[in-house]
Design an enzyme around this catalytic site. Structure first.
Site, short mmCIF file in Angstrom:
data_model
loop_
_atom_site.label_atom_id
_atom_site.label_comp_id
_atom_site.label_asym_id
_atom_site.label_seq_id
_atom_site.Cartn_x
_atom_site.Cartn_y
_atom_site.Cartn_z
CD GLU A 179 0.11 1.08 -4.04
OE1 GLU A 179 1.11 0.81 -4.81
OE2 GLU A 179 0.41 1.78 -3.11
CB THR A 191 -1.04 -0.08 1.17
OG1 THR A 191 -2.00 1.21 1.19
CG2 THR A 191 -0.22 -0.05 2.53
CG ASN A 192 -0.48 4.65 -1.13
OD1 ASN A 192 -0.90 5.54 -0.38
ND2 ASN A 192 -0.84 4.19 -2.13
CB SER A 193 2.42 7.34 3.52
OG SER A 193 3.61 6.55 2.96
#
Ligand code: CTP
Length: 404
Positions: free
Chosen positions: A285, A216-218
């Site tokens: 994403e 995932t990402n922040s």
């Protein structure tokens, strides 16, 4: 200017209570109707007689001596009088909001009339904290304020300056002029998006590598949620499609939770058609794993792993290619050549506006409450200063309203 607006002011027991006389006057002078509730300890700091004369209404202090006029309020649905005031008001502001009152609101304690009314209020509630430097820096107060914000209460930030203790520091209540300006702006924008249908995407997506692991990402979703909150405050009907985030629901906003880019794509496709405006702030994403198994990968199986990824569908581009009777706004997260790259995305994805931001700029990016953005259209660039994400949301919506 505020003709017909109904303002409920709650005063708790802090020295700044005397300044609320000015706040009441500003509202009355601008044509608003004002009712004041005080906690029993607030009467030690300012006289209810003064506030009653200024507001032209009886001040409510006691829980158990009902005021007849509160039963008769327009919109009163019930004889339970603490509920009536929250239905009557367009906005409720508690100033000063002491450490004690903030802690009690955060825990749902209702041991005075003001606290009971705030728990029952349906209108937006603003809190203007006021306390000593050490009290506001205490993690207990910090957590209370953070938690209240997550519940949807709006905090009018206290300032740095001279305090009642003689110390200088944080915790001084925002001046009444500032509180008035914030509420005036809020009330005048209140219905300018009425009738508009808006779709917002927010948060990250997660892409599963196996049954339990994912990439995932922040992104925390704050920017998208604040856009949705601002649009909802301004009367729009808002649908929010969000990836997994730790943020509370926004009262009045239809929230659709998704996990993967593919889920988000499906929800956007089934919800975009009747919209007037679509704002995509999600950090989708870009690559998703190919061939994820159904179970958990066991470590004994291999010493190294190579995962294969394919490009995820670009949801914004897909919608841009099908743009008809709506406006489309995207975001661009750029660490280099911010304006140039954002402009390229504006054109490529057929957008009406792109909001560029740089996660390396102070106070911007993932997880912060503020952001510094550029609003870019094919005609111009507006570079905004560092602002709260809610204010950025309003700036985007202001610009949308000016679009032809
Ligand atoms: N976006 C999208 N679907 C994707 C990727 C991005 O809808 N699969 C949207 C984002 O919500 C944002 C905009 O496209 O509004 C730009 O996202 P950004 O990550 O800045 O750029 P990308 O187009 O993904 O390009 P790059 O990562 O190469 O900068």
């Amino acid at each position: 200017m505020l003709e017909g607006k109904k303002i409920l002011i709650g005063i708790s027991g802090g020295i700044a209570a005397y300044k609320i006389c000015y706040l009441v006057r500003y509202f009355i002078r601008h044509g608003a109707e004002v009712k004041v509730i005080m906690t029993p300890s607030a009467v030690n700091f300012v006289s209810p007689v003064t506030l009653s004369a200024l507001s032209k209404n009886e001040v409510i202090i006691n829980m158990f001596s009902p005021h007849e006029d509160v039963f008769k309020l327009e919109k009163a649905e019930t004889k339970t009088w603490h509920v009536n005031l929250g239905l009557w008001a367009d906005v409720f502001v508690i100033a000063p909001a002491t450490a004690n009152t903030l802690a009690k609101i955060n825990h749902g304690i209702c041991d005075n009339f003001l606290l009971t009314a705030v728990l029952a209020a349906r209108c937006p509630v603003f809190l203007a904290p006021a306390m000593d430097d050490d009290m506001i820096k205490n993690p207990v107060s910090k957590n209370n304020i953070k938690s209240l914000q997550e519940y949807g209460y709006r905090i009018i930030e206290p300032e740095y300056g001279e305090l009642a203790s003689g110390l200088t520091g944080e915790g001084r209540m925002a001046e009444p002029e500032k509180i008035f300006e914030i509420l005036k702006e809020f009330l005048t924008r209140r219905n300018d998006l009425k009738g508009k249908k808006i779709l917002v995407t927010a948060g990250p997506t997660v892409e599963f590598l196996d049954r339990v692991r994912f990439i995932t990402n922040s992104s925390t979703g704050k920017m998208g949620f604040e856009i949705a909150r601002a649009a909802n405050d301004r009367g729009a009907s808002v649908t929010l499609v969000t990836g997994p985030v730790g943020l509370s629901d926004i009262q009045g906003v239809k929230r659709i939770n998704v996990k993967t880019a593919d889920d988000m794509f499906k929800e956007v496709k089934s919800n975009y058609k009747n919209k007037d405006l679509i704002i995509m702030s999600a950090a989708v994403e870009d690559f998703v794993p190919v061939n994820t198994g159904s179970g958990k990968i066991k470590k004994e199986e291999k010493d190294t792993f190579i995962f294969e990824f394919k490009r995820a569908v670009d949801i914004l581009q897909y919608i841009g290619e099908r743009k008809k009777n709506f406006k489309l706004i995207g975001f661009a997260l750029e660490t280099n050549n911010e304006i140039e790259n954002a402009r390229a995305k504006l054109k490529k994805k057929n957008l009406d506006m792109i909001v560029s931001n740089n996660p390396d700029s102070d106070g911007s990016g993932f997880g912060t409450d503020t952001n510094k953005v550029n609003l870019i259209t094919s005609k111009n660039i507006e570079s905004l200063p560092l602002m709260s994400k809610y204010d950025v949301g309003n700036a985007i919506l202001d610009k949308y309203l000016k679009m032809k």
